[in-house]
Design a protein around this motif. Sequence first.
Motif, PDB file in Angstrom:
ATOM      1  N   SER A 253      23.436  -6.504 -54.312  1.00 25.20           N
ATOM      2  CA  SER A 253      22.508  -5.407 -54.031  1.00 25.20           C
ATOM      3  C   SER A 253      21.171  -5.902 -53.467  1.00 25.20           C
ATOM      4  CB  SER A 253      22.269  -4.585 -55.292  1.00 25.20           C
ATOM      5  OG  SER A 253      21.671  -5.414 -56.262  1.00 25.20           O
ATOM      6  N   GLU A 254      21.000  -7.215 -53.383  1.00 28.51           N
ATOM      7  CA  GLU A 254      19.755  -7.748 -52.822  1.00 28.51           C
ATOM      8  C   GLU A 254      19.953  -8.605 -51.578  1.00 28.51           C
ATOM      9  OE1 GLU A 254      18.065  -9.692 -56.204  1.00 28.51           O
ATOM     10  OE2 GLU A 254      17.870  -7.781 -57.235  1.00 28.51           O
ATOM     11  N   THR A 255      21.185  -9.011 -51.329  1.00 31.27           N
ATOM     12  CA  THR A 255      21.430  -9.921 -50.213  1.00 31.27           C
ATOM     13  C   THR A 255      22.507  -9.382 -49.286  1.00 31.27           C
ATOM     14  OG1 THR A 255      20.837 -11.764 -51.635  1.00 31.27           O
ATOM     15  CG2 THR A 255      21.981 -12.323 -49.606  1.00 31.27           C
ATOM     16  N   VAL A 256      22.200  -9.441 -47.996  1.00 27.23           N
ATOM     17  CA  VAL A 256      23.154  -8.980 -46.993  1.00 27.23           C
ATOM     18  C   VAL A 256      23.343 -10.082 -45.952  1.00 27.23           C
ATOM     19  CG1 VAL A 256      21.345  -7.875 -45.589  1.00 27.23           C
ATOM     20  CG2 VAL A 256      23.705  -7.081 -45.394  1.00 27.23           C
ATOM     21  N   ILE A 257      24.567 -10.147 -45.414  1.00 26.91           N
ATOM     22  CA  ILE A 257      24.838 -11.108 -44.347  1.00 26.91           C
ATOM     23  C   ILE A 257      25.054 -10.325 -43.067  1.00 26.91           C
ATOM     24  CG2 ILE A 257      26.404 -12.900 -43.521  1.00 26.91           C
ATOM     25  CD1 ILE A 257      27.216 -13.166 -46.530  1.00 26.91           C
ATOM     26  N   ILE A 258      24.424 -10.768 -42.013  1.00 29.55           N
ATOM     27  CA  ILE A 258      24.598 -10.092 -40.727  1.00 29.55           C
ATOM     28  C   ILE A 258      25.111 -11.106 -39.709  1.00 29.55           C
ATOM     29  CG2 ILE A 258      22.122 -10.406 -40.211  1.00 29.55           C
ATOM     30  CD1 ILE A 258      22.389  -7.714 -38.597  1.00 29.55           C
ATOM     31  N   LYS A 259      26.055 -10.640 -38.877  1.00 26.83           N
ATOM     32  CA  LYS A 259      26.622 -11.509 -37.852  1.00 26.83           C
ATOM     33  C   LYS A 259      26.067 -11.105 -36.498  1.00 26.83           C
ATOM     34  CE  LYS A 259      31.149 -11.422 -38.549  1.00 26.83           C
ATOM     35  NZ  LYS A 259      32.589 -11.559 -38.204  1.00 26.83           N
ATOM     36  N   ASP A 260      25.566 -12.073 -35.734  1.00 29.58           N
ATOM     37  CA  ASP A 260      25.050 -11.728 -34.404  1.00 29.58           C
ATOM     38  C   ASP A 260      26.195 -11.723 -33.385  1.00 29.58           C
ATOM     39  OD1 ASP A 260      25.584 -14.348 -33.775  1.00 29.58           O
ATOM     40  OD2 ASP A 260      23.487 -14.963 -33.543  1.00 29.58           O
TER      41      ASP A 260
ATOM     42  N   PHE B 288      23.812 -14.713 -40.750  1.00 28.79           N
ATOM     43  CA  PHE B 288      22.501 -14.953 -41.349  1.00 28.79           C
ATOM     44  C   PHE B 288      22.419 -14.155 -42.641  1.00 28.79           C
ATOM     45  CE2 PHE B 288      22.199 -15.311 -36.805  1.00 28.79           C
ATOM     46  CZ  PHE B 288      21.405 -16.429 -36.588  1.00 28.79           C
ATOM     47  N   ALA B 289      21.956 -14.791 -43.670  1.00 32.58           N
ATOM     48  CA  ALA B 289      21.806 -14.074 -44.939  1.00 32.58           C
ATOM     49  C   ALA B 289      20.339 -13.781 -45.203  1.00 32.58           C
ATOM     50  CB  ALA B 289      22.380 -14.902 -46.083  1.00 32.58           C
ATOM     51  N   PHE B 290      20.066 -12.570 -45.651  1.00 31.44           N
ATOM     52  CA  PHE B 290      18.691 -12.156 -45.956  1.00 31.44           C
ATOM     53  C   PHE B 290      18.634 -11.510 -47.333  1.00 31.44           C
ATOM     54  CE2 PHE B 290      18.817 -12.018 -41.322  1.00 31.44           C
ATOM     55  CZ  PHE B 290      17.608 -12.589 -40.972  1.00 31.44           C
ATOM     56  N   SER B 291      17.587 -11.829 -48.059  1.00 33.23           N
ATOM     57  CA  SER B 291      17.394 -11.174 -49.363  1.00 33.23           C
ATOM     58  C   SER B 291      16.162 -10.275 -49.336  1.00 33.23           C
ATOM     59  CB  SER B 291      17.199 -12.224 -50.455  1.00 33.23           C
ATOM     60  OG  SER B 291      18.397 -12.928 -50.618  1.00 33.23           O
ATOM     61  N   PHE B 292      16.289  -9.156 -50.029  1.00 29.85           N
ATOM     62  CA  PHE B 292      15.189  -8.186 -50.125  1.00 29.85           C
ATOM     63  C   PHE B 292      15.085  -7.711 -51.567  1.00 29.85           C
ATOM     64  CE2 PHE B 292      16.742  -8.163 -45.821  1.00 29.85           C
ATOM     65  CZ  PHE B 292      15.573  -8.195 -45.074  1.00 29.85           C
ATOM     66  N   ASP B 293      14.110  -6.870 -51.837  1.00 27.83           N
ATOM     67  CA  ASP B 293      14.038  -6.306 -53.180  1.00 27.83           C
ATOM     68  C   ASP B 293      15.281  -5.474 -53.467  1.00 27.83           C
ATOM     69  OD1 ASP B 293      11.402  -7.163 -54.225  1.00 27.83           O
ATOM     70  OD2 ASP B 293      10.732  -6.252 -52.356  1.00 27.83           O
ATOM     71  N   LYS B 294      15.799  -4.845 -52.425  1.00 26.61           N
ATOM     72  CA  LYS B 294      17.071  -4.136 -52.553  1.00 26.61           C
ATOM     73  C   LYS B 294      17.638  -3.847 -51.176  1.00 26.61           C
ATOM     74  CE  LYS B 294      19.078  -0.830 -55.620  1.00 26.61           C
ATOM     75  NZ  LYS B 294      18.924  -1.092 -57.038  1.00 26.61           N
ATOM     76  N   VAL B 295      18.974  -3.882 -51.097  1.00 24.54           N
ATOM     77  CA  VAL B 295      19.638  -3.472 -49.861  1.00 24.54           C
ATOM     78  C   VAL B 295      20.394  -2.178 -50.162  1.00 24.54           C
ATOM     79  CG1 VAL B 295      21.267  -4.100 -48.044  1.00 24.54           C
ATOM     80  CG2 VAL B 295      19.938  -5.899 -49.193  1.00 24.54           C
ATOM     81  N   PHE B 296      20.088  -1.146 -49.386  1.00 20.80           N
ATOM     82  CA  PHE B 296      20.827   0.109 -49.517  1.00 20.80           C
ATOM     83  C   PHE B 296      21.898   0.129 -48.441  1.00 20.80           C
ATOM     84  CE2 PHE B 296      16.570   1.019 -51.163  1.00 20.80           C
ATOM     85  CZ  PHE B 296      16.893   1.563 -52.400  1.00 20.80           C
ATOM     86  N   TYR B 297      23.142   0.200 -48.865  1.00 22.21           N
ATOM     87  CA  TYR B 297      24.246   0.195 -47.910  1.00 22.21           C
ATOM     88  C   TYR B 297      24.585   1.607 -47.463  1.00 22.21           C
ATOM     89  CZ  TYR B 297      24.518  -4.719 -49.025  1.00 22.21           C
ATOM     90  OH  TYR B 297      24.195  -6.037 -49.176  1.00 22.21           O
ATOM     91  N   GLU B 298      25.596   1.709 -46.584  1.00 19.88           N
ATOM     92  CA  GLU B 298      25.899   2.982 -45.919  1.00 19.88           C
ATOM     93  C   GLU B 298      26.060   4.160 -46.875  1.00 19.88           C
ATOM     94  OE1 GLU B 298      27.225  -0.034 -45.251  1.00 19.88           O
ATOM     95  OE2 GLU B 298      28.367  -0.006 -43.373  1.00 19.88           O
TER      96      GLU B 298
END
Length: 355
Positions: A32-39, A45-55
């Motif tokens: 719930s805090e880390t998402v991986i994005i593919k270019d 690339f993995a990024f962490s935030f206070d929270k990731v809200f998914y679809e």
Amino acid sequence: MSNVTVCVRFRPLSSKEKKDLGDNICIQSMDSETVIIKDEKEEGFAFSFDKVFYEESKQADVYEFLVLPIVRDTVNSINGTIITYGQTGAGKTYSMEGPNILESDEKKKGILPRVVDGLFACIKTSADSTKYTVKLSMVEIYMEKVRDLFDLSKDNIQIKESKTQGIVLSGATEISLSDTAEALQSLSTEMNMASSRSHCVYMFTLNQESISEKRVKSGKLILVDLAGSEKVEKTGAEGRVLEEAKTINKSLSALGNVINALTCGSPAKANHIPYRDSKLTRMLQDALGGNSRTALLCCCSPSPSNASESLSTLRFGASEEKCSKKNGDASGTRDESFEKILEKMSERLNDEDIK
Ligand code: ADP
Ligand code: MG
């Protein structure tokens, strides 16, 4: 807890995105805090935030996590700012307002109508000896000019600093919000005036007059629906479109610099926060630093066709992470190869299997 909270929200795929690329998405949820994005080059690339809200996230989830604590603080006379950032079509306005401002479906209501409800709910439960007034101004910043959306003839509002009130929009219309219905109604008529290439700013001022103690306290809550952060095509754009894009980029970088300075800067550097570099940061000066609280919602499309814009949106929001990393409390991994991350994830899954 930090005064700056940064979250990401991915909207569902649009029907056009589905038509073009099926159900493909360029992101993968790690937690719930880390998402991986593919270019586009399939690099992850993995990024962490206070929270990731998914679809599948709900409007209420975003409000409760990111906004409600700030609304409560406004009632305690602490200023706050809530900002939606992202490329055009990423879900900024949907998150801020909802599908439309008079949306009757409770579930679909965005941040703005929920803030109005939240402020009135706090007022209702407070002591009888306190008199509250809530006022709202609504302006847009277009090409570094501030225009009053309640009175379009006021197209060059000046931002001034007053000793008693802090930053003020000099001469801007202030609507008194005596009840929620009135508030939403007055907003709905003005909403369509805002240009999509401008920053739209809703400034709530809450005054509390304590009858017994004879003093007035005030808190300011500012909501900002930013102009789209997308890069314009270096070739195609010219004239006004190019000028608009340059101006937007400049003010968004100014905002990024201020947020960076606030989150990374040492107290000694606090005097050097570059608020004066744009109208936007100047307007937010006393609600975006010091004692105030800031929430940034980075809105993204999950479609591979928007991967490069989504990546740059995540980078904008993740700037805070760099400094928390310095302090040693960030769990995020950036710029790792996608394969490595997948490997880690499968290791983790295997571990769970064993347990
Ligand atoms: P922006 O303001 O960033 O340009 P919008 O908020 O207008 O983007 O969203 C673009 C489209 O996607 C709109 O049709 C909106 O209704 C839809 N949309 C955005 N976010 C969501 C969401 N979380 N759930 C459902 N639809 C969404
Ligand atoms: Mg919008």
